[in-house]
Motif scaffolding. Structure first.
Motif, PDB file in Angstrom:
ATOM      1  N   GLU A 182       0.821  -1.218   0.000  1.00 33.05           N
ATOM      2  CA  GLU A 182       0.000   0.000   0.000  1.00 33.05           C
ATOM      3  C   GLU A 182       0.847   1.257   0.000  1.00 33.05           C
ATOM      4  OE1 GLU A 182      -3.677  -0.297   1.964  1.00 33.05           O
ATOM      5  OE2 GLU A 182      -4.064   0.927   0.198  1.00 33.05           O
ATOM      6  N   HIS A 183       1.890   1.281   0.810  1.00 38.90           N
ATOM      7  CA  HIS A 183       2.716   2.493   0.891  1.00 38.90           C
ATOM      8  C   HIS A 183       4.133   2.210   0.438  1.00 38.90           C
ATOM      9  CE1 HIS A 183      -0.512   4.512   2.925  1.00 38.90           C
ATOM     10  NE2 HIS A 183      -0.627   3.501   3.765  1.00 38.90           N
ATOM     11  N   GLU A 184       4.278   1.330  -0.535  1.00 39.52           N
ATOM     12  CA  GLU A 184       5.623   0.869  -0.870  1.00 39.52           C
ATOM     13  C   GLU A 184       6.545   2.000  -1.317  1.00 39.52           C
ATOM     14  OE1 GLU A 184       5.333  -2.053  -3.974  1.00 39.52           O
ATOM     15  OE2 GLU A 184       4.167  -0.756  -5.281  1.00 39.52           O
ATOM     16  N   GLU A 185       5.968   3.068  -1.921  1.00 42.02           N
ATOM     17  CA  GLU A 185       6.846   4.121  -2.431  1.00 42.02           C
ATOM     18  C   GLU A 185       7.370   5.004  -1.316  1.00 42.02           C
ATOM     19  OE1 GLU A 185       5.327   6.014  -5.920  1.00 42.02           O
ATOM     20  OE2 GLU A 185       4.420   4.158  -6.642  1.00 42.02           O
ATOM     21  N   GLU A 186       6.645   5.025  -0.177  1.00 37.69           N
ATOM     22  CA  GLU A 186       7.081   5.916   0.902  1.00 37.69           C
ATOM     23  C   GLU A 186       7.842   5.197   2.009  1.00 37.69           C
ATOM     24  OE1 GLU A 186       3.614   7.121  -1.073  1.00 37.69           O
ATOM     25  OE2 GLU A 186       3.093   6.436   0.938  1.00 37.69           O
TER      26      GLU A 186
ATOM     27  N   SER B 203      10.412   3.424   4.321  1.00 36.72           N
ATOM     28  CA  SER B 203      11.869   3.458   4.383  1.00 36.72           C
ATOM     29  C   SER B 203      12.383   2.028   4.386  1.00 36.72           C
ATOM     30  CB  SER B 203      12.323   4.155   5.664  1.00 36.72           C
ATOM     31  OG  SER B 203      12.033   3.327   6.782  1.00 36.72           O
ATOM     32  N   GLU B 204      13.675   1.877   4.113  1.00 38.93           N
ATOM     33  CA  GLU B 204      14.274   0.548   4.085  1.00 38.93           C
ATOM     34  C   GLU B 204      14.116  -0.124   5.455  1.00 38.93           C
ATOM     35  OE1 GLU B 204      15.128  -0.292   1.168  1.00 38.93           O
ATOM     36  OE2 GLU B 204      16.147  -2.191   1.444  1.00 38.93           O
ATOM     37  N   GLN B 205      14.223   0.654   6.519  1.00 36.23           N
ATOM     38  CA  GLN B 205      14.090   0.092   7.866  1.00 36.23           C
ATOM     39  C   GLN B 205      12.673  -0.422   8.091  1.00 36.23           C
ATOM     40  OE1 GLN B 205      16.638  -0.232  10.210  1.00 36.23           O
ATOM     41  NE2 GLN B 205      15.067  -1.519  11.129  1.00 36.23           N
ATOM     42  N   GLU B 206      11.677   0.363   7.654  1.00 34.48           N
ATOM     43  CA  GLU B 206      10.281  -0.054   7.837  1.00 34.48           C
ATOM     44  C   GLU B 206      10.000  -1.338   7.073  1.00 34.48           C
ATOM     45  OE1 GLU B 206       8.613   3.658   6.494  1.00 34.48           O
ATOM     46  OE2 GLU B 206       7.840   4.127   8.478  1.00 34.48           O
ATOM     47  N   ILE B 207      10.538  -1.436   5.866  1.00 33.77           N
ATOM     48  CA  ILE B 207      10.334  -2.649   5.073  1.00 33.77           C
ATOM     49  C   ILE B 207      10.957  -3.840   5.784  1.00 33.77           C
ATOM     50  CG2 ILE B 207      10.831  -3.795   2.882  1.00 33.77           C
ATOM     51  CD1 ILE B 207      10.895  -1.027   1.593  1.00 33.77           C
ATOM     52  N   ASN B 208      12.182  -3.653   6.249  1.00 31.54           N
ATOM     53  CA  ASN B 208      12.868  -4.742   6.944  1.00 31.54           C
ATOM     54  C   ASN B 208      12.114  -5.170   8.193  1.00 31.54           C
ATOM     55  OD1 ASN B 208      15.428  -5.717   5.767  1.00 31.54           O
ATOM     56  ND2 ASN B 208      15.873  -3.540   5.676  1.00 31.54           N
ATOM     57  N   ASP B 209      11.609  -4.195   8.949  1.00 33.35           N
ATOM     58  CA  ASP B 209      10.870  -4.529  10.173  1.00 33.35           C
ATOM     59  C   ASP B 209       9.624  -5.334   9.848  1.00 33.35           C
ATOM     60  OD1 ASP B 209      11.549  -1.367  11.920  1.00 33.35           O
ATOM     61  OD2 ASP B 209      12.696  -3.243  11.732  1.00 33.35           O
TER      62      ASP B 209
END
Lengths: 659, 140, 329
Positions: C289-293, C295-301
């Motif tokens: 849903e928010h893949e463009e916004e 951060s790398e840390q949020e994705i990893n978490d």
């Protein structure tokens, strides 16, 4: 049916053959699975090469072709056409890139040949599984959009309109004309810029095929070649365009009359909050700048807005709102132009602190009789005529720390301005030009340079280290490489020729339009020599300086070229696109809906079946062939034509195994 | 880690950015090691996790996936998905005892020929240090 | 041994590295078992009847019409029986997840013989084995020589060991699929050799939950959910369900019980690797849903919330995965 593959290895003259042993490669190919014939040729893209391919297809009854040659990005279309003419479905072709990704990289013949074998092995493995595909046809919507109303945009619009196509010309500022409108004269002919530009501007406004949308911006683009859907925001001018006669009484009456920096005059002149950028603006209508108008910044304008009182036609309407329109077109031409580098950050030139250090565009406004000084050359600091003017070329250009490229127009602009200054001030003014090289490459340019050289103008070859502001004058130290002497120039007015740079919103804009930028930030052309107006996004073209710095004549040529390229598409009713779309195996699809949200084009929907189950359906006209849904499909029901899992796996296996 | 070991790298390059960048390296005659064999896909978002696993299993020592920079994907968002898939894949590789450095995801644009060459050179050196991937020798 | 009855098909059942559930599943066909008893001749069924290996060794090749083989192959005994039964059977059916993909025993492929023996016989809190005695394949005692099967490092599926004719997936195979298979055998209507005797589509086809689109914003374990909506797709609620990557035929029973599918039906047709496909699919839609916004840390978490990829995505299928065991490098 068994695969019968023919392999053609191109020498590409010496480009491949000098580093890759093509005969060894040819023999190697003979032993690969499914290969029935393997040949080499000096140039398979030539007429002779094409004929040999076609004959070989027929003679050996081939149902697959592999070329070991230049990059598919170079000649895929050429080879597909040859294959098609030879009676074979054009998508039974696989290209092994042994030039850009092999012979041009490796100097060692053994290494290059070994690598070429591996690349070829992978291509043949994939070719063994390729299938005949039918390229879908899209209906081409009539009409084109040109984004940007400078000379390039104007030229493209006029060319397309002349061919009978409907054109929407979208321009961000209140008028078309762009940078050329800011110029006084153009080199080398010293034509009055306005005189050659305004007739074209007038033509645009009166051409029935052109719809002019000024003070408007593109906010969204969807679709693909032949079928673009563009959202355009028409900004509110707060002036009724139909009623406004352009009399200008409002601007004279404006409470902020002559108090606002005029962008057109590069900040050297002033305007009102209600204004027209320049006298010959098209459309010749006034616009209220809501960033400065008191009705917007303060909520009221004294006891009442004076422009409303002054306007005889009752045109002013503060309640106007921005509106959005949606326009469908078949093609788009981007002609958004350029910016000049702001030399403020380069402290050594004292541009930010000193009023008498200006840029060439600012000087152009001083020279212009319609400019802030009515064409008189006056120092911005005290309004007096300068006794000495010094031009510094290549400010920020050809500079690894700023812009590595040549701005292309700096030398000729400076020479032109030097000439015009001499014309206005005669020998009262000393003129110095500090240059790196004089690049006078165009038709008539060298002759113009020689003329200037013969005038009483001092030329220094070198880059000064700094411009020292001594308050009553400016001093420049320069080491002249032609005489090997160090000079100190004392001057009154310094004109910097700044680098030409992409518009500051080029990256946002390029994403909006889905085209790439080159390393320098300008918009990327499909091929610098052969396709300078095309982009990699089919149906979108670029014209003028948005692709790279250009003078007026090159911009016009580029723009006409872009119009011609665009017209090629508009002249067809249908356009063949690529068949690499995704397809659903309905026997395997269980309607899990994982693919739905993954598609950036909303091309996939869930369709209910009779037995109440659902199956994914791909809309062929929307699918752009990225393959994201194939990977997202957990069951393997989704596949991408031309890039099926099994085809890619065959390449992986061929590449991974040891020799 | 014998001297004669030359890492076998399979690279998945997207047509619009990294494949073009790789071509540009060639056009600019930039030299880099010969260890890469590239597979052209239209978008890095086409690279399935099973492709990467298969490549390693069948003999590749390293797999490079290169896509457009975030925000520049020709198909809007393919590269974001690739990024997430590779993050999850690396967790699996970790559990399987495979050095996650063998899978490399990079952003390379059409105008970054030098970057392509640099990435390949760096990857080759890294893989030389890690050593060959012994998956193909593992008992089936 | 009962007399040969020429008309009746001859069956054999064997269990290799298995839990016994597949044997129970055969009995779970309830009254149909009587049909089997009446219409088939059972030549070999170690769990239920007293036959010896030498009985099978004595048979002619291809004597057995259909052999239902469940369990994975992880010892030399199991390997031997797989090869023996292959020789003696016309049709060999890999019965259940263990035989087809390695099953739960297959998870041992994250380890090896040495580590397993250490844990089982030496290094665990309830064992006292100061002499570190572990099973040996050959032990000499005063009466002679005792042999034990060799314990392999790697668990294999049946078709990684011998050629298999049919596959009946499930852990255990659902009753309906077993009945269909047996009926097909009796009526001589088996599909082409190599077929999987189960539907082509994934579990989602049989799952009654509503599926609209997957935009997963969080991953939750079942126990972390306060309320699991029984009508909506579990993946869409953030619970990892392998249904979309798993072959159906089970009637989506687990989903009816508000539990996610763990993948026992094995991969769907054309799927190279069930776990890899699910990884690809899940990673595609998690955080989309928010893949463009993000951060790398949020994705990893977010992705870190998926614990134990092997256990999650290869619970039943590690031995037949593309990379089928833990390696050192």
């Amino acid at each position: 049916m068994a695969k019968r593959i023919g392999v053609f290895i191109c020498h590409c003259g010496e480009n491949i053959a000098s580093k890759v042993d093509v005969e060894q490669l040819r023999k190697y190919a003979e032993n690969l699975d499914n290969v029935v014939v393997s040949k080499t040729h000096k140039y398979i893209c030539s007429e002779g090469g094409a004929n040999e391919i076609k004959e070989t297809i027929k003679k050996y009854k081939l149902n697959g072709l592999v070329t070991a040659s230049c990059s598919p990005r170079m000649h895929e279309h050429t080879f597909r056409k040859i294959v098609k003419d030879g009676g074979l479905n054009p998508f039974n072709l696989e290209i092994a890139n042994i030039r850009e990704q092999c012979s041009w990289i490796h100097d060692d013949r053994k290494i290059a040949t070994t690598k070429a074998k591996k690349i070829l092995r992978g291509a043949v493995a994939k070719a063994g599984l390729l299938e005949s595909l039918v390229a879908p046809k899209v209906k081409v919507k009539p009409g084109a959009m040109v984004i940007g109303g400078g000379i390039a945009g104007i030229q493209s619009a006029l060319d397309l309109a002349e061919k009978g196509h409907k054109v929407y010309l979208v321009e961000k500022s209140p008028t078309i004309g762009g940078r050329m409108a800011q110029l006084d004269k153009t080199f080398p002919t010293l034509d009055c810029s306005g005189c050659i530009l305004t007739p074209k501007m007038k033509e645009v406004s009166s051409n029935p095929n052109i719809t002019l949308l000024t003070y408007s911006e593109v906010t969204n683009i969807e679709g693909s070649i032949g079928n673009y859907n563009v959202n355009v925001k028409k900004k509110a001018r707060y002036v009724d365009l139909k009623a406004c006669k352009g009399c200008g009484d409002c601007a004279v009456a404006c409470r902020l009359h002559d108090r606002i920096d005029c962008e057109f005059d590069m900040g050297l002149g002033k305007r009102s909050a209600i204004y027209v950028p320049f006298a010959q603006a098209i459309p010749p209508k006034y616009t209220i700048d809501k960033d400065t108008c008191l009705m917007f910044t303060k909520g009221k304008c004294g006891t009442g807005p004076l422009c409303v009182e002054a306007c005889p036609e009752n045109c002013i309407d503060f309640k106007q709102k921005d509106t959005e329109v949606n326009i469908e077109v078949g093609v788009i031409i981007v002609a958004t132009g350029y910016d000049v580098l702001d030399p403020s950050a380069m402290n050594e030139y004292s541009y930010a602190n000193c009023k008498d250090v200006i840029t060439t565009l600012e000087m152009e406004r001083l020279i212009s009789s319609a400019g802030p000084t009515d064409g008189k050359i006056l120092k911005p600091s005290n309004g007096e005529e300068p006794k000495s003017v010094t031009f510094l070329l290549c400010v920020g250009s050809r500079d690894e720390t700023e812009c590595s490229w040549c701005c292309r127009i700096g030398c000729m602009s400076a020479l032109k301005q030097a000439y015009l200054l001499k014309e206005k001030l005669g020998d009262k003014v000393e003129i110095n030009i500090c240059y790196t090289d004089i690049r006078s490459f165009g038709k008539g340019y060298e002759e113009f340079y020689r003329k200037i050289r013969g005038m009483n103008i001092n030329f220094f070859r070198g880059r000064p280290s700094e411009v020292k502001d001594n308050k009553e004058n400016l001093k420049i130290d320069i080491f002249d490489t032609t005489t090997n002497k160090l000079f100190e120039i004392t001057t009154d007015l310094v004109v910097l020729t700044p680098a030409i740079v992409p518009r500051d919103d080029a990256d946002v804009f390029s994403r909006l339009v889905r085209i790439s930028q080159s390393a320098d930030g300008f918009l990327l052309e499909a091929h610098p020599k052969l396709r300078p107006m095309d982009t990699f996004t089919s149906g979108i073209f670029i014209a003028g300086s948005c692709q790279g710095p250009k003078d007026v004549q090159d911009s016009v040529a580029h723009a006409s070229g872009a119009a011609s390229r665009a017209a090629n598409i508009l002249s067809k009713e249908e356009y063949e696109t690529e068949p690499f779309i995704s397809i659903v195996n309905e026997d395997l699809c269980s309607g899990c809906a994982t693919c739905i949200s993954v598609c950036p084009y909303d091309a996939i929907t869930l369709e209910k079946q009779k037995d109440d189950t659902s199956i994914a359906k791909v809309d062929e006209t929307l699918c752009m062939g990225c393959g994201a849904c194939v990977v997202a499909c957990p069951s393997g029901a989704m596949q991408q034509q031309g890039f099926k899992d099994k085809q890619i796996l065959a390449m992986i296996d061929a590449y991974a195994k040891e020799d | 880690m014998t001297d004669s070991y030359e890492p076998n790298i399979i690279a998945f390059l997207c047509n619009w950015c990294s494949y073009a960048g790789s071509d540009l390296a060639g056009t600019s005659r930039i030299k880099y090691p010969p260890n890469v064999r590239s597979i052209r896909v239209m978008c890095s978002g086409r690279v399935d996790t099973s492709f990467i696993l298969r490549a390693l299993k069948k003999g590749a020592d390293g797999v490079l996936i290169a896509g457009c920079h975030p925000g520049d994907c020709h198909y809007q968002s393919g590269n974001y998905k690739t990024n997430r898939r590779i993050i999850l894949l690396k967790k699996l590789l970790d559990q399987l005892g495979i050095d996650e450095k063998r899978v490399r995801f990079d952003y390379i644009s059409a105008s970054e020929g030098q970057k392509f060459a640099d990435v390949v050179t760096e990857f080759v050196n890294e893989l030389k240090e890690i050593g060959p991937c012994t998956l193909k020798e593992v008992e089936q | 041994m009962s007399k040969e009855k020429k008309d009746k098909p001859k069956f054999a059942f064997y269990w290799a590295a298995s839990c016994g559930g597949c044997e129970i599943a055969v009995l779970d066909i309830d009254e149909k078992i009587l049909d089997v008893a009446n219409n088939a001749e059972i030549l070999f069924w170690p769990v239920a009847m007293d036959f010896k290996y030498k009985d099978v060794e004595a048979m002619k090749d291809n004597y057995i019409d259909v052999c239902f083989f469940n369990g994975a192959i992880r010892t030399s005994e199991q390997e031997y029986l797989a090869k023996l039964l292959r020789k003696k059977s016309k049709a060999l059916v890999a019965f259940g997840s263990c035989a087809i993909n390695g099953g739960i025993p297959g998870l041992a492929n994250v380890s090896n013989k040495k580590e397993i023996f250490e844990t089982a016989y030496i290094d665990n809190p309830s064992t006292e084995n100061p002499d570190k005695i572990v099973p040996k394949t050959n032990s000499k005692v005063k009466e002679g020589s005792l042999t034990l099967p060799e314990f392999y490092d790697t668990v294999k599926s049946l078709d990684q060991t011998v050629k298999v004719d049919y596959y009946l997936p499930g852990c255990p195979p659902p009753t309906k699929l077993i009945i269909n298979a047996i009926t097909a055998i009796f009526e001589n209507k088996l599909p082409e050799n190599g077929s999987v005797l189960a539907p082509l589509k994934s579990v989602c086809d049989e799952c009654a939950r509503e599926k609209t689109e997957k935009k997963i914003t969080d991953i939750k374990r079942v126990y972390e959910m306060e309320n699991i909506d029984p009508k909506i797709c579990l993946l869409e609620q953030g619970i990892i369900c392998l249904g979309p990557a798993t072959r159906g035929g089970c009637g989506a029973l687990c989903l009816d019980a508000n539990m996610p599918c763990t993948g026992c039906g094995g991969p769907t047709p054309n799927s190279l690797d069930q776990g890899a496909k699910m990884i690809s699919a899940l990673a595609s839609v998690i955080g989309i849903e928010h893949e463009e916004e993000m951060s790398e840390q949020e994705i990893n978490d977010l992705i870190d919330k998926i614990i134990d990829p092997i256990g999650t995505f290869y619970k039943y299928g590690l031995p037949t995965a593309i990379i089928n065991r833990r390696v050192k490098k």
